[in-house]
Design a protein around this motif. Structure first.
Motif, PDB file in Angstrom:
ATOM      1  N   HIS A 116       3.094  -9.149   6.715  1.00 25.66           N
ATOM      2  CA  HIS A 116       3.920  -7.955   6.518  1.00 25.66           C
ATOM      3  C   HIS A 116       3.061  -6.809   6.022  1.00 25.66           C
ATOM      4  O   HIS A 116       2.017  -7.026   5.393  1.00 25.66           O
ATOM      5  N   TYR A 117       3.529  -5.613   6.276  1.00 26.69           N
ATOM      6  CA  TYR A 117       2.909  -4.381   5.791  1.00 26.69           C
ATOM      7  C   TYR A 117       3.982  -3.668   4.988  1.00 26.69           C
ATOM      8  O   TYR A 117       4.952  -3.169   5.547  1.00 26.69           O
ATOM      9  N   THR A 158       0.800  -1.215   0.000  1.00 33.78           N
ATOM     10  CA  THR A 158       0.000   0.000   0.000  1.00 33.78           C
ATOM     11  C   THR A 158       0.839   1.274   0.000  1.00 33.78           C
ATOM     12  O   THR A 158       2.021   1.234   0.342  1.00 33.78           O
ATOM     13  N   THR A 159       0.214   2.372  -0.338  1.00 31.71           N
ATOM     14  CA  THR A 159       0.880   3.674  -0.251  1.00 31.71           C
ATOM     15  C   THR A 159       0.751   4.266   1.144  1.00 31.71           C
ATOM     16  O   THR A 159       1.470   5.196   1.490  1.00 31.71           O
ATOM     17  N   SER A 160      -0.137   3.743   1.958  1.00 30.56           N
ATOM     18  CA  SER A 160      -0.391   4.302   3.292  1.00 30.56           C
ATOM     19  C   SER A 160       0.686   3.892   4.288  1.00 30.56           C
ATOM     20  O   SER A 160       1.043   2.722   4.392  1.00 30.56           O
ATOM     21  N   SER A 161       1.160   4.862   5.037  1.00 33.94           N
ATOM     22  CA  SER A 161       2.069   4.562   6.151  1.00 33.94           C
ATOM     23  C   SER A 161       1.440   4.997   7.472  1.00 33.94           C
ATOM     24  O   SER A 161       2.127   5.140   8.478  1.00 33.94           O
ATOM     25  N   HIS A 162       0.136   5.180   7.474  1.00 36.62           N
ATOM     26  CA  HIS A 162      -0.586   5.632   8.663  1.00 36.62           C
ATOM     27  C   HIS A 162      -0.541   4.556   9.754  1.00 36.62           C
ATOM     28  O   HIS A 162      -0.880   3.396   9.490  1.00 36.62           O
ATOM     29  N   PRO A 163      -0.113   4.921  10.975  1.00 38.88           N
ATOM     30  CA  PRO A 163       0.016   3.937  12.058  1.00 38.88           C
ATOM     31  C   PRO A 163      -1.271   3.144  12.343  1.00 38.88           C
ATOM     32  O   PRO A 163      -1.203   1.957  12.660  1.00 38.88           O
ATOM     33  N   GLY A 182      14.291  -5.088  -4.901  1.00 38.21           N
ATOM     34  CA  GLY A 182      15.099  -5.492  -3.754  1.00 38.21           C
ATOM     35  C   GLY A 182      14.269  -6.099  -2.638  1.00 38.21           C
ATOM     36  O   GLY A 182      14.639  -7.131  -2.055  1.00 38.21           O
ATOM     37  N   ILE A 183      13.135  -5.487  -2.332  1.00 34.49           N
ATOM     38  CA  ILE A 183      12.269  -6.011  -1.275  1.00 34.49           C
ATOM     39  C   ILE A 183      11.686  -7.365  -1.692  1.00 34.49           C
ATOM     40  O   ILE A 183      11.636  -8.295  -0.886  1.00 34.49           O
ATOM     41  N   LEU A 184      11.264  -7.476  -2.937  1.00 34.80           N
ATOM     42  CA  LEU A 184      10.738  -8.761  -3.402  1.00 34.80           C
ATOM     43  C   LEU A 184      11.802  -9.845  -3.356  1.00 34.80           C
ATOM     44  O   LEU A 184      11.510 -10.989  -2.975  1.00 34.80           O
ATOM     45  N   GLU A 185      13.045  -9.508  -3.717  1.00 36.64           N
ATOM     46  CA  GLU A 185      14.132 -10.485  -3.611  1.00 36.64           C
ATOM     47  C   GLU A 185      14.273 -10.982  -2.179  1.00 36.64           C
ATOM     48  O   GLU A 185      14.428 -12.179  -1.934  1.00 36.64           O
ATOM     49  N   PHE A 193       7.714  -6.708  10.405  1.00 39.12           N
ATOM     50  CA  PHE A 193       6.325  -6.626   9.948  1.00 39.12           C
ATOM     51  C   PHE A 193       6.148  -5.411   9.039  1.00 39.12           C
ATOM     52  O   PHE A 193       5.587  -5.510   7.963  1.00 39.12           O
ATOM     53  N   TYR A 194       6.620  -4.266   9.478  1.00 42.35           N
ATOM     54  CA  TYR A 194       6.477  -3.008   8.735  1.00 42.35           C
ATOM     55  C   TYR A 194       7.708  -2.775   7.866  1.00 42.35           C
ATOM     56  O   TYR A 194       8.824  -2.713   8.369  1.00 42.35           O
ATOM     57  N   ILE A 195       7.504  -2.680   6.561  1.00 40.65           N
ATOM     58  CA  ILE A 195       8.604  -2.486   5.609  1.00 40.65           C
ATOM     59  C   ILE A 195       8.334  -1.221   4.811  1.00 40.65           C
ATOM     60  O   ILE A 195       7.328  -1.133   4.110  1.00 40.65           O
ATOM     61  N   ASP A 196       9.239  -0.249   4.920  1.00 42.65           N
ATOM     62  CA  ASP A 196       9.102   0.995   4.165  1.00 42.65           C
ATOM     63  C   ASP A 196      10.478   1.360   3.603  1.00 42.65           C
ATOM     64  O   ASP A 196      11.329   1.865   4.324  1.00 42.65           O
ATOM     65  N   ALA A 197      10.678   1.079   2.339  1.00 34.19           N
ATOM     66  CA  ALA A 197      11.960   1.362   1.679  1.00 34.19           C
ATOM     67  C   ALA A 197      12.104   2.830   1.345  1.00 34.19           C
ATOM     68  O   ALA A 197      13.158   3.252   0.867  1.00 34.19           O
ATOM     69  N   ASN A 198      11.056   3.618   1.562  1.00 34.84           N
ATOM     70  CA  ASN A 198      11.105   5.041   1.216  1.00 34.84           C
ATOM     71  C   ASN A 198      11.730   5.881   2.321  1.00 34.84           C
ATOM     72  O   ASN A 198      11.987   7.059   2.123  1.00 34.84           O
ATOM     73  N   ASN A 199      11.969   5.294   3.467  1.00 31.22           N
ATOM     74  CA  ASN A 199      12.577   6.032   4.593  1.00 31.22           C
ATOM     75  C   ASN A 199      13.980   5.547   4.871  1.00 31.22           C
ATOM     76  O   ASN A 199      14.330   4.461   4.710  1.00 31.22           O
TER      77      ASN A 199
END
Length: 138
Positions: free
Chosen positions: A106-107, A88-93, A119-122, A132-138
């Motif tokens: 996972h989120y 998802t595009t949402s990072s809302h807690p 990279g994340i899919l690999e 659980f929470y994965i955000d490659a944008n940060n």
């Protein structure tokens, strides 16, 4: 369980196409079945005997939300051990908490770059231990 396949539920055609290309680049032998909404996805999983290696679900979809999809998939006995990743595009807690409570494994916040998604899919496909929470944008 077929570890060489996944199932993606996303109402955005561009996101489905990008995901498929990233999956192919991350692991060429993987195949990905797709549904364009939650209703079609739930129906497909209830009516078939397919057991994908992974299920990716967009959170914000019309009619049936990603959260409702996760809950429905977790109630299908043959899918009990299939990792479900909200994509998802949402990072809302609050969304993260709701999805964790729904039973997702996972989120994943949709990465801003194609290479980050690859990279994340690999990492996911090689069963690397990820939070659980994965955000490659940060």
């Amino acid at each position: 369980m077929s570890t060489g396949s996944c199932f993606l539920v996303d109402d955005d055609a561009d996101d489905r196409e990008i995901f498929a290309m990233a999956l192919k680049k991350a692991h060429a032998s993987y195949v990905c079945d797709m549904a364009k909404n939650g209703a079609d996805a739930i129906k497909a999983m209830q009516e078939s005997d397919i057991v994908p290696g992974y299920i990716f679900v967009d959170l914000n979809m019309p009619m049936i939300s990603g959260k409702e999809c996760v809950e429905a998939f977790k109630k299908i006995y043959r899918l009990a051990d299939v990792p479900v990743i909200v994509y998802t595009t949402s990072s809302h807690p609050k969304d993260v908490e709701d999805i964790k409570n729904a039973g997702a494994d996972h989120y994943l916040v949709k990465p801003n770059s194609f290479s980050a998604l690859v990279g994340i899919l690999e990492e996911l496909l090689t069963k690397k231990e990820l939070p659980f929470y994965i955000d490659a944008n940060n």
